[in-house]
Design a protein around this motif. Structure first.
Motif, PDB file in Angstrom:
ATOM      1  N   GLY A 275      12.583   2.849  -6.006  1.00 57.09           N
ATOM      2  CA  GLY A 275      11.166   3.203  -6.077  1.00 57.09           C
ATOM      3  C   GLY A 275      10.424   3.136  -4.764  1.00 57.09           C
ATOM      4  N   SER A 276      11.138   2.894  -3.670  1.00 54.67           N
ATOM      5  CA  SER A 276      10.458   2.733  -2.389  1.00 54.67           C
ATOM      6  C   SER A 276       9.984   4.066  -1.787  1.00 54.67           C
ATOM      7  N   ARG A 277      10.607   5.151  -2.208  1.00 58.60           N
ATOM      8  CA  ARG A 277      10.190   6.485  -1.743  1.00 58.60           C
ATOM      9  C   ARG A 277       9.970   7.376  -2.955  1.00 58.60           C
ATOM     10  N   TRP A 278       8.956   8.231  -2.844  1.00 56.77           N
ATOM     11  CA  TRP A 278       8.573   9.076  -3.974  1.00 56.77           C
ATOM     12  C   TRP A 278       7.912  10.358  -3.476  1.00 56.77           C
ATOM     13  N   ASN A 279       7.988  11.367  -4.299  1.00 57.06           N
ATOM     14  CA  ASN A 279       7.309  12.643  -4.044  1.00 57.06           C
ATOM     15  C   ASN A 279       6.503  12.996  -5.285  1.00 57.06           C
ATOM     16  N   MET A 280       5.316  13.551  -5.083  1.00 59.04           N
ATOM     17  CA  MET A 280       4.478  13.992  -6.189  1.00 59.04           C
ATOM     18  C   MET A 280       3.930  15.374  -5.910  1.00 59.04           C
ATOM     19  N   VAL A 281       3.688  16.117  -6.992  1.00 59.79           N
ATOM     20  CA  VAL A 281       3.008  17.404  -6.903  1.00 59.79           C
ATOM     21  C   VAL A 281       1.765  17.322  -7.776  1.00 59.79           C
ATOM     22  N   HIS A 282       0.618  17.531  -7.159  1.00 59.53           N
ATOM     23  CA  HIS A 282      -0.651  17.607  -7.880  1.00 59.53           C
ATOM     24  C   HIS A 282      -0.998  19.076  -8.043  1.00 59.53           C
ATOM     25  N   THR A 283      -1.410  19.462  -9.235  1.00 61.77           N
ATOM     26  CA  THR A 283      -1.908  20.809  -9.459  1.00 61.77           C
ATOM     27  C   THR A 283      -3.379  20.712  -9.808  1.00 61.77           C
TER      28      THR A 283
ATOM     29  N   GLY B 122       0.815  -1.208   0.000  1.00 59.04           N
ATOM     30  CA  GLY B 122       0.000   0.000   0.000  1.00 59.04           C
ATOM     31  C   GLY B 122       0.846   1.255   0.000  1.00 59.04           C
ATOM     32  N   PRO B 123       0.376   2.297  -0.697  1.00 59.75           N
ATOM     33  CA  PRO B 123       1.079   3.575  -0.651  1.00 59.75           C
ATOM     34  C   PRO B 123       0.741   4.305   0.650  1.00 59.75           C
ATOM     35  N   ILE B 124       1.733   4.954   1.224  1.00 57.58           N
ATOM     36  CA  ILE B 124       1.517   5.749   2.435  1.00 57.58           C
ATOM     37  C   ILE B 124       2.145   7.121   2.239  1.00 57.58           C
ATOM     38  N   LEU B 125       1.702   8.068   3.048  1.00 51.61           N
ATOM     39  CA  LEU B 125       2.255   9.422   2.997  1.00 51.61           C
ATOM     40  C   LEU B 125       2.967   9.739   4.297  1.00 51.61           C
ATOM     41  N   PHE B 126       4.080  10.463   4.157  1.00 49.52           N
ATOM     42  CA  PHE B 126       4.796  11.006   5.309  1.00 49.52           C
ATOM     43  C   PHE B 126       4.466  12.475   5.521  1.00 49.52           C
ATOM     44  N   ARG B 127       4.198  13.162   4.395  1.00 48.16           N
ATOM     45  CA  ARG B 127       3.956  14.601   4.469  1.00 48.16           C
ATOM     46  C   ARG B 127       3.032  14.989   3.332  1.00 48.16           C
ATOM     47  N   GLU B 128       2.207  15.992   3.617  1.00 49.32           N
ATOM     48  CA  GLU B 128       1.301  16.535   2.609  1.00 49.32           C
ATOM     49  C   GLU B 128       1.237  18.039   2.834  1.00 49.32           C
ATOM     50  N   ASP B 129       1.435  18.795   1.767  1.00 49.00           N
ATOM     51  CA  ASP B 129       1.450  20.250   1.869  1.00 49.00           C
ATOM     52  C   ASP B 129       0.563  20.818   0.774  1.00 49.00           C
ATOM     53  N   THR B 130      -0.433  21.613   1.172  1.00 50.69           N
ATOM     54  CA  THR B 130      -1.346  22.202   0.198  1.00 50.69           C
ATOM     55  C   THR B 130      -1.154  23.709   0.165  1.00 50.69           C
ATOM     56  N   ARG B 131      -1.034  24.240  -1.037  1.00 50.76           N
ATOM     57  CA  ARG B 131      -0.954  25.690  -1.259  1.00 50.76           C
ATOM     58  C   ARG B 131      -2.230  26.104  -1.971  1.00 50.76           C
ATOM     59  N   PHE B 132      -2.983  26.993  -1.361  1.00 52.74           N
ATOM     60  CA  PHE B 132      -4.249  27.463  -1.921  1.00 52.74           C
ATOM     61  C   PHE B 132      -4.009  28.745  -2.690  1.00 52.74           C
ATOM     62  N   LEU B 133      -4.425  28.760  -3.963  1.00 49.34           N
ATOM     63  CA  LEU B 133      -4.133  29.893  -4.837  1.00 49.34           C
ATOM     64  C   LEU B 133      -5.393  30.628  -5.293  1.00 49.34           C
ATOM     65  N   LYS B 134      -6.436  29.898  -5.644  1.00 44.87           N
ATOM     66  CA  LYS B 134      -7.700  30.473  -6.105  1.00 44.87           C
ATOM     67  C   LYS B 134      -8.839  29.626  -5.559  1.00 44.87           C
TER      68      LYS B 134
ATOM     69  N   ALA C 253       5.789   6.638   0.346  1.00 46.37           N
ATOM     70  CA  ALA C 253       6.574   5.406   0.276  1.00 46.37           C
ATOM     71  C   ALA C 253       5.594   4.251   0.124  1.00 46.37           C
ATOM     72  N   TRP C 254       6.133   3.037   0.120  1.00 51.50           N
ATOM     73  CA  TRP C 254       5.324   1.827   0.009  1.00 51.50           C
ATOM     74  C   TRP C 254       5.429   1.043   1.303  1.00 51.50           C
ATOM     75  N   LEU C 255       4.295   0.544   1.760  1.00 52.03           N
ATOM     76  CA  LEU C 255       4.217  -0.176   3.022  1.00 52.03           C
ATOM     77  C   LEU C 255       3.814  -1.621   2.772  1.00 52.03           C
ATOM     78  N   ASP C 256       4.546  -2.554   3.390  1.00 49.65           N
ATOM     79  CA  ASP C 256       4.134  -3.950   3.409  1.00 49.65           C
ATOM     80  C   ASP C 256       3.025  -4.028   4.457  1.00 49.65           C
ATOM     81  N   LEU C 257       1.806  -4.285   4.010  1.00 51.61           N
ATOM     82  CA  LEU C 257       0.656  -4.248   4.904  1.00 51.61           C
ATOM     83  C   LEU C 257       0.634  -5.400   5.900  1.00 51.61           C
ATOM     84  N   ARG C 258       1.422  -6.439   5.646  1.00 49.19           N
ATOM     85  CA  ARG C 258       1.469  -7.585   6.569  1.00 49.19           C
ATOM     86  C   ARG C 258       2.467  -7.347   7.708  1.00 49.19           C
ATOM     87  N   THR C 259       3.659  -6.849   7.353  1.00 47.25           N
ATOM     88  CA  THR C 259       4.691  -6.622   8.368  1.00 47.25           C
ATOM     89  C   THR C 259       4.620  -5.218   8.955  1.00 47.25           C
ATOM     90  N   ARG C 260       3.874  -4.325   8.264  1.00 45.21           N
ATOM     91  CA  ARG C 260       3.743  -2.913   8.673  1.00 45.21           C
ATOM     92  C   ARG C 260       5.093  -2.205   8.632  1.00 45.21           C
TER      93      ARG C 260
END
Length: 142
Positions: free
Chosen positions: A85-93, A52-64, A110-117
């Motif tokens: 590929g175990s860690r990644w960053n994305m920007v959504h606009t 499963g994909p998990i997030l460590f940080r999320e930052d939103t910038r409000f423009l309009k 990052a990616w999480l092994d849902l069995r071992t956590r």
């Protein structure tokens, strides 16, 4: 580029008459899940493989402001990826109907092994898919 268009719903509104702050991140999360599913990495796939994909940080910038029944278009760009590929960053606009950016949602994940956590490396096909995303101007190797 993987982009999607959504309609701002009544449930997305706040008392000020514009889209509530947390709806921006909800749409960004939906966009990521649809991006993965479009290449066969569906929620049943993740349940079966225990990944499963998990997030460590999320930052939103409000423009309009976005308002009810407006069409919003979302893009996703890669802002970082490590070699395995175990860690990644994305920007959504998120864009208003006239093409102006309404917000950016930046995530570190990052990616999480849902069995071992525990954090894990995804299959090479997922790493390759992530690497195919367009690069955001802030891209850097992780």
């Amino acid at each position: 580029m993987f982009d999607r268009t959504y309609t701002v719903r009544w449930a997305d509104m706040d008392p000020n008459g514009h889209m509530r702050h947390s709806a921006y991140t909800d749409y960004a999360a939906q966009h990521r899940i649809e991006f993965l599913a479009a290449s066969g990495f569906t929620l049943p796939y993740f349940a079966k493989t225990g990944l499963g994909p998990i997030l460590f940080r999320e930052d939103t910038r409000f423009l309009k402001e976005l308002h009810i029944n407006e069409q919003l278009r979302i893009t996703g760009e890669l802002a970082g990826l490590n070699a395995d590929g175990s860690r990644w960053n994305m920007v959504h606009t998120l864009y208003k109907p006239d093409g102006r950016p309404a917000a950016t949602v930046s995530v570190e994940g990052a990616w999480l092994d849902l069995r071992t956590r525990k954090l894990t490396t995804p299959p090479p096909e997922i790493t390759a898919l992530m690497a195919e995303l367009p690069r955001h101007e802030s891209y850097r190797d992780l």
